[in-house]
Write an enzyme that holds these catalytic residues in place. Structure first.
Site, PDB file in Angstrom:
ATOM      1  N   ASN A  32       0.816  -0.976  -0.090  1.00  0.00           N
ATOM      2  CA  ASN A  32       0.029   0.261  -0.045  1.00  0.00           C
ATOM      3  C   ASN A  32       1.133   1.259   0.087  1.00  0.00           C
ATOM      4  O   ASN A  32       1.611   1.477   1.043  1.00  0.00           O
ATOM      5  CB  ASN A  32      -0.841   0.003   1.258  1.00  0.00           C
ATOM      6  CG  ASN A  32      -2.057   1.014   1.306  1.00  0.00           C
ATOM      7  OD1 ASN A  32      -2.460   1.156   2.298  1.00  0.00           O
ATOM      8  ND2 ASN A  32      -2.122   1.892   0.412  1.00  0.00           N
ATOM      9  N   CYS A  91      -5.725   5.999   7.599  1.00  0.00           N
ATOM     10  CA  CYS A  91      -4.949   5.083   6.860  1.00  0.00           C
ATOM     11  C   CYS A  91      -3.920   4.361   7.969  1.00  0.00           C
ATOM     12  O   CYS A  91      -2.925   5.055   8.166  1.00  0.00           O
ATOM     13  CB  CYS A  91      -4.361   5.943   5.816  1.00  0.00           C
ATOM     14  SG  CYS A  91      -3.319   4.696   4.958  1.00  0.00           S
ATOM     15  N   CYS A 144      -4.794  -2.774   3.680  1.00  0.00           N
ATOM     16  CA  CYS A 144      -5.455  -1.623   3.991  1.00  0.00           C
ATOM     17  C   CYS A 144      -5.533  -1.861   5.529  1.00  0.00           C
ATOM     18  O   CYS A 144      -6.210  -2.998   6.226  1.00  0.00           O
ATOM     19  CB  CYS A 144      -6.899  -1.594   3.534  1.00  0.00           C
ATOM     20  SG  CYS A 144      -7.876  -0.147   4.507  1.00  0.00           S
TER      21      CYS A 144
END
Length: 284
Positions: free
Chosen positions: A21, A83, A227
């Site tokens: 990511n 995040c 995630c």
């Protein structure tokens, strides 16, 4: 050539990733950086820009209680609340750039503050706060079972779980993630009017009480390699429903995380790696 750069602004950045990511990270502590959504979209382009899932801004804290301020923008230019993978990279960036020498720091975000603890050089633990199962207005959802909800799709009603980890998540339990229609169902749910600000959609396969597999459709993005907040959300649902133990290994397409949660009334922790890829600069 010099005249081309004369009226442009030079921005230094770091490229980083957490389980693939990936992020563009900019230090805004001494130099204020304002980027429009149009510019962020251009920078995120993997063919004509830097290429990233999210842009992270490191800003000076506005409070004596926190060390830094953490801002996150998706590749489409929208600012978002949270995040998890980015938080670990944010922490590593602070270390690598000599912005902190603390073993544990507190950062403010668009929502709740986060605590980042440096366990090893690139293994980082983040206090993601207590999961919130009550943040949705559920009047438009049918309560099927405790925190199980039915969302009407085109041809069927889908049973899912809703939870916030500072950002919204919809968790769907499946027998196998291998053939899960992640982008089709994810896009359908994200655009459902009951989620006016969109929602992250995850497909969870429970292997045993200490191990799950997860695929994630990130709002405004599509399926991603990993995630962190989705991993936290999925494990929180499993623990709340007594399907998982308090320490769970989460296997994502990009790698593995460890999620720890002792249950209601306690914070949830995420442990995982962060990697620095390269430093660079760009004129905008």
């Amino acid at each position: 050539m010099d005249s081309y750069y004369k009226n442009k602004k030079k921005i230094n950045f770091s490229k980083m990733h957490g389980l693939k990511n990936d992020f563009m990270v900019i230090n805004c502590i001494k130099k204020n950086v304002f980027l429009t959504s149009h510019i962020i979209k251009k920078l995120s382009n993997r063919y004509t820009g830097i290429g990233f899932d999210q842009l992270l801004l490191v800003e000076k804290s506005n409070s004596l209680l926190t060390d830094f301020h953490y801002r996150i923008f998706n590749a489409n230019g929208n600012e978002v609340e949270q995040c998890g993978n980015g938080a670990r990279c944010f922490g590593l960036f602070l270390l690598l750039k000599g912005l902190t020498n603390k073993k544990k720091i507190l950062i403010s975000t668009k929502k709740k503050p986060l605590t980042i603890e440096f366990l090893t050089e690139n293994m980082i633990k983040v206090n993601m706060n207590e999961p919130d199962f009550k943040f949705y207005n559920l009047s438009s959802l049918q309560n099927v079972l405790d925190n199980n909800f039915s969302i009407k799709l085109i041809n069927e009603n889908l049973i899912c779980n809703l939870v916030s980890i500072g950002n919204p998540h919809c968790i769907i339990k499946v027998q196998s993630i291998k053939n899960a229609p992640v982008n089709i169902i994810g896009d359908n749910i994200e655009k459902n009017p009951i989620f006016p600000e969109g929602v992250n959609v995850s497909f969870m396969e429970i292997l045993n009480k200490k191990h799950i597999k997860l695929r994630v459709y990130e709002r405004n993005v599509g399926e991603t390699k990993a995630c962190g907040s989705a991993a936290c959300a999925a494990v929180a649902v499993g623990i709340a429903q007594k399907l998982l133990s308090d320490t769970v290994h989460v296997e994502l397409l990009g790698g593995k995380l460890i999620i720890i949660w002792k249950g209601f009334g306690t914070p949830l922790y995420m442990v995982g790696p962060a990697k620095h890829v390269y430093d660079g600069y760009i004129y905008i």
